[in-house]
Design an enzyme around this catalytic site. Structure first.
Site: not given
Ligand code: THU
Length: 163
Positions: A63, A65, A67, A72, A74, A119, A122
Site C-alpha cells: 500500500e 499513503a 492510496y 494488490c 495478485e 479484485c 487483478c
Molecule cells: N487487495 C489485494 O491485494 N487483492 C485483492 O484482490 C483485493 C484487495 C488489497 C488491496 C489493498 O491493499 C487491500 O487489499 C484492501 O483493499
C-alpha cells in the site's frame, strides 16, 4: 432477441483434499501475507504463482499513503513473476488473506474464513497472461473452504480483450 448463459464451475474443498503441490502453493500464499505492507487497510493479502518451470513466485499487497499508488498481491506476484521469468507460463495461482495487524498471530484463526477473491483489476491483469500462455488454475483460500476455478476467464466473463 437472443439470450445465452455464462457458466463457471467452482470446485469446493478442504485443505486436506488438495494435492501436495496445491497445498504447498496455498501455504506459500498464506506465508506471503506476512510480507504484505498494508498499514492503511490492515488487510494482508498473499498470492503465489506456480510457473511452468516449477518455480513459485510470491507477492503481497503493497500500500501507499497515496492510496491508488498501491498494488494488490495478485498483481505484485504476476508482474514480479513475468518480469523475472519472461515468456514462462503461469500454471496456477493461490490467494489468501488475513486481517490481523500482528504478523506473529498469523495462525489459522487470522485468515479470512470465506475464500478470498481477486479484485476486477487483478482479474484483468491475470487474464493477459492467460491469453499468452493458456489457462491458469485459481485456488482461493478460506479457513472454511477452498474454491478452485479452472481459469481466470471463468472469473471474468465478457472480459475486455480486443483493442
Ligand atoms: N487487495 C489485494 O491485494 N487483492 C485483492 O484482490 C483485493 C484487495 C488489497 C488491496 C489493498 O491493499 C487491500 O487489499 C484492501 O483493499
Amino acid at each position: 432477441m437472443k439470450e445465452f448463459e455464462i457458466k463457471s464451475t467452482v470446485k469446493e474443498c478442504s485443505i486436506e483434499e488438495l494435492s501436495p503441490l496445491d497445498r504447498h502453493l496455498v501455504e506459500c500464499a498464506k506465508e506471503a501475507t506476512l510480507r504484505a505492507y498494508a498499514p492503511f487497510s490492515k488487510y494482508y493479502v498473499g498470492a503465489a504463482i506456480l510457473l511452468d518451470n516449477g518455480k513459485i513466485v510470491e507477492g503481497s499487497n503493497q500500500e501507499n499513503a497515496a492510496y491508488p499508488s498501491g498494488t494488490c498481491a495478485e498483481r505484485t506476484a504476476a508482474f514480479f513473476a513475468s518480469s523475472a521469468n519472461p515468456g514462462v507460463a503461469f500454471k496456477k495461482i493461490a490467494i489468501a488473506a488475513r486481517t490481523s495487524s500482528d504478523p506473529s498471530k498469523a495462525g489459522k484463526e487470522e485468515f479470512q474464513n470465506k475464500p478470498v477473491s481477486p479484485c476486477g483489476g487483478c482479474r484483468q491483469a491475470l487474464l493477459e497472461y492467460e491469453y499468452l500462455y493458456g489457462d491458469i488454475e485459481v485456488l482461493l483460500f478460506g479457513n472454511d473452504k477452498i474454491y478452485i476455478l479452472p481459469s481466470i476467464k471463468s472469473l471474468l466473463p465478457l472480459a475486455f480483450t480486443d483493442f
